[in-house]
Design a protein around this motif. Structure first.
Motif, PDB file in Angstrom:
ATOM      1  N   PHE A 113       0.789  -1.232   0.000  1.00 47.83           N
ATOM      2  CA  PHE A 113       0.000   0.000   0.000  1.00 47.83           C
ATOM      3  C   PHE A 113       0.824   1.287   0.000  1.00 47.83           C
ATOM      4  O   PHE A 113       0.250   2.378  -0.087  1.00 47.83           O
ATOM      5  CB  PHE A 113      -0.927   0.025   1.222  1.00 47.83           C
ATOM      6  CG  PHE A 113      -1.812  -1.181   1.351  1.00 47.83           C
ATOM      7  CD1 PHE A 113      -2.910  -1.351   0.511  1.00 47.83           C
ATOM      8  CD2 PHE A 113      -1.545  -2.166   2.301  1.00 47.83           C
ATOM      9  CE1 PHE A 113      -3.724  -2.467   0.614  1.00 47.83           C
ATOM     10  CE2 PHE A 113      -2.358  -3.292   2.418  1.00 47.83           C
ATOM     11  CZ  PHE A 113      -3.451  -3.443   1.572  1.00 47.83           C
ATOM     12  N   LYS A 116       2.969   5.500   3.667  1.00 50.18           N
ATOM     13  CA  LYS A 116       1.999   6.265   4.448  1.00 50.18           C
ATOM     14  C   LYS A 116       0.681   5.516   4.626  1.00 50.18           C
ATOM     15  O   LYS A 116       0.160   5.388   5.745  1.00 50.18           O
ATOM     16  CB  LYS A 116       1.741   7.619   3.781  1.00 50.18           C
ATOM     17  CG  LYS A 116       2.913   8.588   3.862  1.00 50.18           C
ATOM     18  CD  LYS A 116       2.514   9.953   3.329  1.00 50.18           C
ATOM     19  CE  LYS A 116       3.642  10.961   3.523  1.00 50.18           C
ATOM     20  NZ  LYS A 116       3.256  12.308   3.041  1.00 50.18           N
ATOM     21  N   THR A 117       0.124   5.017   3.535  1.00 49.57           N
ATOM     22  CA  THR A 117      -1.142   4.281   3.620  1.00 49.57           C
ATOM     23  C   THR A 117      -0.946   2.996   4.411  1.00 49.57           C
ATOM     24  O   THR A 117      -1.832   2.598   5.185  1.00 49.57           O
ATOM     25  CB  THR A 117      -1.677   3.965   2.216  1.00 49.57           C
ATOM     26  OG1 THR A 117      -1.850   5.186   1.496  1.00 49.57           O
ATOM     27  CG2 THR A 117      -3.006   3.223   2.284  1.00 49.57           C
ATOM     28  N   PHE A 194      -5.764   7.950   9.067  1.00 53.19           N
ATOM     29  CA  PHE A 194      -5.690   8.576   7.744  1.00 53.19           C
ATOM     30  C   PHE A 194      -5.766  10.098   7.848  1.00 53.19           C
ATOM     31  O   PHE A 194      -5.098  10.817   7.101  1.00 53.19           O
ATOM     32  CB  PHE A 194      -6.817   8.049   6.846  1.00 53.19           C
ATOM     33  CG  PHE A 194      -6.442   6.795   6.100  1.00 53.19           C
ATOM     34  CD1 PHE A 194      -5.733   6.863   4.914  1.00 53.19           C
ATOM     35  CD2 PHE A 194      -6.774   5.543   6.612  1.00 53.19           C
ATOM     36  CE1 PHE A 194      -5.364   5.705   4.228  1.00 53.19           C
ATOM     37  CE2 PHE A 194      -6.417   4.382   5.940  1.00 53.19           C
ATOM     38  CZ  PHE A 194      -5.707   4.463   4.743  1.00 53.19           C
ATOM     39  N   TYR A 198      -2.834  12.198   6.293  1.00 53.21           N
ATOM     40  CA  TYR A 198      -3.042  12.948   5.066  1.00 53.21           C
ATOM     41  C   TYR A 198      -3.596  14.360   5.264  1.00 53.21           C
ATOM     42  O   TYR A 198      -3.472  15.201   4.377  1.00 53.21           O
ATOM     43  CB  TYR A 198      -3.965  12.160   4.131  1.00 53.21           C
ATOM     44  CG  TYR A 198      -3.289  10.923   3.563  1.00 53.21           C
ATOM     45  CD1 TYR A 198      -2.376  11.034   2.518  1.00 53.21           C
ATOM     46  CD2 TYR A 198      -3.537   9.663   4.103  1.00 53.21           C
ATOM     47  CE1 TYR A 198      -1.735   9.912   2.013  1.00 53.21           C
ATOM     48  CE2 TYR A 198      -2.907   8.536   3.601  1.00 53.21           C
ATOM     49  CZ  TYR A 198      -2.002   8.671   2.554  1.00 53.21           C
ATOM     50  OH  TYR A 198      -1.363   7.561   2.051  1.00 53.21           O
TER      51      TYR A 198
END
Length: 299
Positions: A113, A116-117, A194, A198
């Motif tokens: 992924f 970060k994800t 998340f 983000y």
């Protein structure tokens, strides 16, 4: 390049921070939780203020406002025990699960992924695993819900007597609870992670300010409540019945679809978002802020 790992807090800080959040939550939001549970248990159409009043206050609907408000505090002892233990287990336990998964599966998630994800999904997966294990606390949740929605089920019996009489029957609905908790907790911790990744671009999630934790918790709590709503309605209806009832979750599901329509699976969602949502945001944000604060204080 892999993101910076979150700072590890001590077990004591995690217990103190999550327990404090649970105590604050139960003190402020127990009446709100009672309202939500009674709306989910209601099987009639709420098409007037009078009907709404009867659904919420039941036999106290025509009594003075003070008595009506006091009627929203049933099962407070069970609720306090359950909520504090639940928050310590969930908010304090998820970081341990996250650290275990990060140590053993970080490269797998990052390869699949991205860094970060992958980091955010590790946090979500840890939350999901902790959510499933939450069923160990189910008896306290069952007793709390019955006190809130079906007090006649107790028939004058105390806590110890009920444990002796019902035994494993207090785990009725455990499968539906696990099925609700897995995606619900995944969405709660994942939505928050998340947002921190983000929206706020945090490398260390534990360094978030109160404001950042609050906003991130709104993302997580909203996602969690929406994802888990249908299974939560079924779980509540299983748990609010008399102890001797053997109606299965699948029977409830079939009858709801047949008699009440598909929208019945989202009964109470709007008030839940308006009531349980703030409760979850409040306790989650508070725990995420207090745990690092206690760790700093203890060190």
């Amino acid at each position: 390049m892999s993101p910076v790992a979150d700072k590890k807090q001590s077990a004591t800080a995690r217990v103190l921070g999550s327990a404090s959040a649970g105590i604050c939550e139960i003190g402020v939001f127990h009446p709100v939780d009672t309202i939500s549970k009674r709306l989910m248990s209601n099987q009639t159409k709420v098409n007037s203020l009078e009907v709404f009043n009867k659904v919420i206050f039941r036999e106290n609907a025509t009594k003075p406002m003070g008595q009506r408000l006091l009627s929203l505090f049933p099962g407070l002892g069970y609720a306090a025990c359950y909520k504090i233990l639940q928050r310590v287990y969930k908010y304090g336990g998820q970081p341990f699960a996250n650290e275990f998964l990060t140590s053993n599966f970080r490269s797998t998630y990052e390869d699949a992924f991205g860094s970060k994800t992958g980091k955010a999904l590790l946090s979500a997966t840890a939350g999901s695993l902790i959510g499933i294990g939450e069923i160990v606390l189910l008896p306290l949740d069952v007793l709390k819900i019955k006190r809130q929605t079906n007090p006649e089920a107790f028939k004058g019996r105390g806590f110890v007597k009920i444990l002796q009489d019902e035994g494993l029957g207090l785990y009725k609905g455990w499968g539906w609870t696990a099925a609700r908790n897995a995606p619900g907790s995944f969405a709660l911790f994942g939505g928050s992670a998340f947002a921190k990744e983000y929206v706020f671009h945090l490398q260390d999630y534990s360094s978030a300010t109160w404001g950042q934790n609050f906003v991130a918790s709104i993302f997580g709590a909203s996602a969690s409540l929406i994802v888990s709503a249908p299974l939560d309605v079924i779980k509540t209806r299983i748990q609010n019945k008399n102890f001797e009832s053997n109606e299965s979750g699948f029977t409830i599901l079939k009858n709801m679809a047949k008699n009440e329509g598909v929208t019945s699976f989202f009964k109470g969602l709007t008030p839940k978002l308006l009531t349980t949502g703030p409760k979850l945001v409040f306790s989650f944000a508070l725990a995420q802020t207090l745990i690092p604060a206690f760790d700093k204080m203890l060190n």
